[in-house]
Design a protein around this motif. Structure first.
Motif, PDB file in Angstrom:
ATOM      1  N   UNK A   1       9.357   5.258  -6.608  1.00  0.00           N
ATOM      2  CA  UNK A   1       9.613   5.059  -8.585  1.00  0.00           C
ATOM      3  C   UNK A   1       8.132   4.987  -8.793  1.00  0.00           C
ATOM      4  N   UNK A   2       7.709   3.621  -7.712  1.00  0.00           N
ATOM      5  CA  UNK A   2       6.137   3.130  -8.635  1.00  0.00           C
ATOM      6  C   UNK A   2       4.933   4.356  -7.936  1.00  0.00           C
ATOM      7  N   UNK A   3       4.751   5.172  -6.558  1.00  0.00           N
ATOM      8  CA  UNK A   3       3.372   6.406  -6.242  1.00  0.00           C
ATOM      9  C   UNK A   3       4.731   7.620  -6.600  1.00  0.00           C
ATOM     10  N   UNK A   4       5.704   7.558  -6.419  1.00  0.00           N
ATOM     11  CA  UNK A   4       6.614   9.580  -6.525  1.00  0.00           C
ATOM     12  C   UNK A   4       6.033   9.396  -4.874  1.00  0.00           C
ATOM     13  N   UNK A   5       6.394  10.585  -5.102  1.00  0.00           N
ATOM     14  CA  UNK A   5       6.982  11.286  -3.547  1.00  0.00           C
ATOM     15  C   UNK A   5       6.509  13.337  -3.336  1.00  0.00           C
ATOM     16  N   UNK A   6       6.204  13.410  -2.701  1.00  0.00           N
ATOM     17  CA  UNK A   6       5.673  14.570  -2.784  1.00  0.00           C
ATOM     18  C   UNK A   6       6.482  15.367  -4.222  1.00  0.00           C
ATOM     19  N   UNK A   7       7.331  15.839  -4.538  1.00  0.00           N
ATOM     20  CA  UNK A   7       7.742  17.148  -5.719  1.00  0.00           C
ATOM     21  C   UNK A   7       7.898  15.663  -6.836  1.00  0.00           C
ATOM     22  N   UNK A   8       7.874  14.650  -6.008  1.00  0.00           N
ATOM     23  CA  UNK A   8       7.999  13.666  -7.492  1.00  0.00           C
ATOM     24  C   UNK A   8       6.993  12.837  -7.809  1.00  0.00           C
ATOM     25  N   UNK A   9       6.848  12.723  -9.034  1.00  0.00           N
ATOM     26  CA  UNK A   9       5.672  12.078  -9.441  1.00  0.00           C
ATOM     27  C   UNK A   9       5.478  10.644  -9.786  1.00  0.00           C
TER      28      UNK A   9
ATOM     29  N   UNK B   1       7.400  -1.362   5.253  1.00  0.00           N
ATOM     30  CA  UNK B   1       7.376  -3.136   4.165  1.00  0.00           C
ATOM     31  C   UNK B   1       8.606  -3.174   3.533  1.00  0.00           C
ATOM     32  N   UNK B   2       8.858  -2.024   2.638  1.00  0.00           N
ATOM     33  CA  UNK B   2       9.774  -2.404   2.201  1.00  0.00           C
ATOM     34  C   UNK B   2      11.803  -2.308   2.315  1.00  0.00           C
ATOM     35  N   UNK B   3      11.738  -2.017   3.266  1.00  0.00           N
ATOM     36  CA  UNK B   3      12.597  -1.947   4.046  1.00  0.00           C
ATOM     37  C   UNK B   3      14.082  -3.588   3.825  1.00  0.00           C
ATOM     38  N   UNK B   4      13.276  -4.693   4.186  1.00  0.00           N
ATOM     39  CA  UNK B   4      13.375  -5.449   3.528  1.00  0.00           C
ATOM     40  C   UNK B   4      13.252  -6.496   2.036  1.00  0.00           C
ATOM     41  N   UNK B   5      12.690  -6.131   1.684  1.00  0.00           N
ATOM     42  CA  UNK B   5      12.353  -5.972   0.267  1.00  0.00           C
ATOM     43  C   UNK B   5      13.819  -6.759  -0.643  1.00  0.00           C
TER      44      UNK B   5
ATOM     45  N   UNK C   1       0.742  -1.017  -0.054  1.00  0.00           N
ATOM     46  CA  UNK C   1      -0.172   0.182  -0.131  1.00  0.00           C
ATOM     47  C   UNK C   1       0.978   1.351  -0.109  1.00  0.00           C
ATOM     48  N   UNK C   2       0.249   2.215  -0.874  1.00  0.00           N
ATOM     49  CA  UNK C   2       0.765   3.263  -0.472  1.00  0.00           C
ATOM     50  C   UNK C   2       0.813   4.440   0.220  1.00  0.00           C
ATOM     51  N   UNK C   3       1.370   3.574   1.520  1.00  0.00           N
ATOM     52  CA  UNK C   3       1.683   4.779   2.579  1.00  0.00           C
ATOM     53  C   UNK C   3       2.780   4.800   3.726  1.00  0.00           C
ATOM     54  N   UNK C   4       2.403   4.869   5.233  1.00  0.00           N
ATOM     55  CA  UNK C   4       4.387   4.721   5.383  1.00  0.00           C
ATOM     56  C   UNK C   4       4.244   3.267   6.186  1.00  0.00           C
ATOM     57  N   UNK C   5       3.312   2.972   6.109  1.00  0.00           N
ATOM     58  CA  UNK C   5       3.267   1.487   6.960  1.00  0.00           C
ATOM     59  C   UNK C   5       3.903   0.302   5.401  1.00  0.00           C
TER      60      UNK C   5
END
Ligand code: HEC
Length: 214
Positions: A160-168, A93-97, A85-89
């Motif tokens: 890359x998948x969800x973007x972040x702030x000023x990055x799409x 989760x991506x840390x170990x990916x 999911x696109x949230x902080x949780x």
């Protein structure tokens, strides 16, 4: 009786064969038109709203078509969806990916580098040091190479998948495989910190052996 039936069948089938070959220019009788002529859906064509609908509730009396692949389907040859999911949780989760792709060969890396230069370098710079030509205009572009702690593979893919702030988001421009390849390319831009101690370790015994010779 049996003979008559056989002869009748033969005569009838020959007649059918000859009638159906009557003219090459005329199509025969179509008795299942839906099989002969499939409905043509043009992806980007304007659709008559009296016939087509994008509302599933109207699907009973109109043709439902919304140009989207059916939910839950995966394009042939594509990687499985990224179900984070696109949230902080989700980000946590991506840390170990790990990157699911096998190590990139020369060609794959070359292609990933090309994609990085097209899609990312405009802001992040060719070496990922946030000095691309658009960086100042966009504002807040981060150095993705010297980030500390280093971004995990999953974190890079997530951004890359969800973007972040000023990055799409780059999910519609880059396939999942291309995004994971770019992750591999970003790794090649990082300074080789692990290689340095190994080099000094290799140099040390040499000094020792020189000392022994002396
Ligand atoms: C339009 C400019 C722009 C482009 C193009 C762009 N980025 Fe970014 N990127 C940004 C900005 C701005 C940030 C800082 C976002 C924030 O505020 O956290 C950022 C942040 C990041 C981060 C750090 C995320 C974090 O958690 O701090 C990564 C990694 C990243 N980008 C990777 C990429 C990759 C890979 C591409 C190419 C697919 C790309 N970016 C393309 C503007 C861009």
């Amino acid at each position: 009786m049996k003979k008559t039936a056989i002869i009748a069948t033969l005569v009838l089938s020959t007649a059918v064969v000859f009638i159906s070959c009557d003219s090459k220019r005329q199509p025969g009788k179509v008795y299942m038109p839906d099989m002969a002529y499939s409905r043509a859906y043009e992806s980007y064509a304007l659709r008559d709203s009296n016939i087509f609908t994008t509302n599933p509730a109207d699907a009973g009396h109109k043709i439902f078509y919304n140009s989207l692949p059916p939910a839950g389907t995966v394009r042939r040859g594509d990687m499985l969806p990224f179900n984070v999911p696109n949230d902080s949780a989700g980000l946590a989760m991506t840390a170990q990916m790990q990157n699911p792709l096998p190590p990139a060969t020369g060609r794959d890396l070359e292609e990933a580098g090309r994609l990085f230069n097209i899609n990312c370098a405009i802001c992040h710079g060719a070496k990922g040091e946030s000095n691309g030509p658009l960086a100042e205009k966009v504002g807040g572009v981060k150095n993705i190479i010297t980030a500390s702690p280093k971004f995990s593979d999953g974190h890079l893919f997530f951004v890359m998948t969800y973007g972040q702030n000023n990055m799409g988001s780059y999910a519609s421009q880059l396939s999942r495989e291309q995004r994971w390849r770019i992750v591999q390319y970003i790794r090649t831009l990082e300074p080789k910190t692990e290689a340095a101690p190994a080099a000094t370790a290799a140099a040390a015994p040499k000094a020792d052996s020189a000392a022994v010779k002396k």
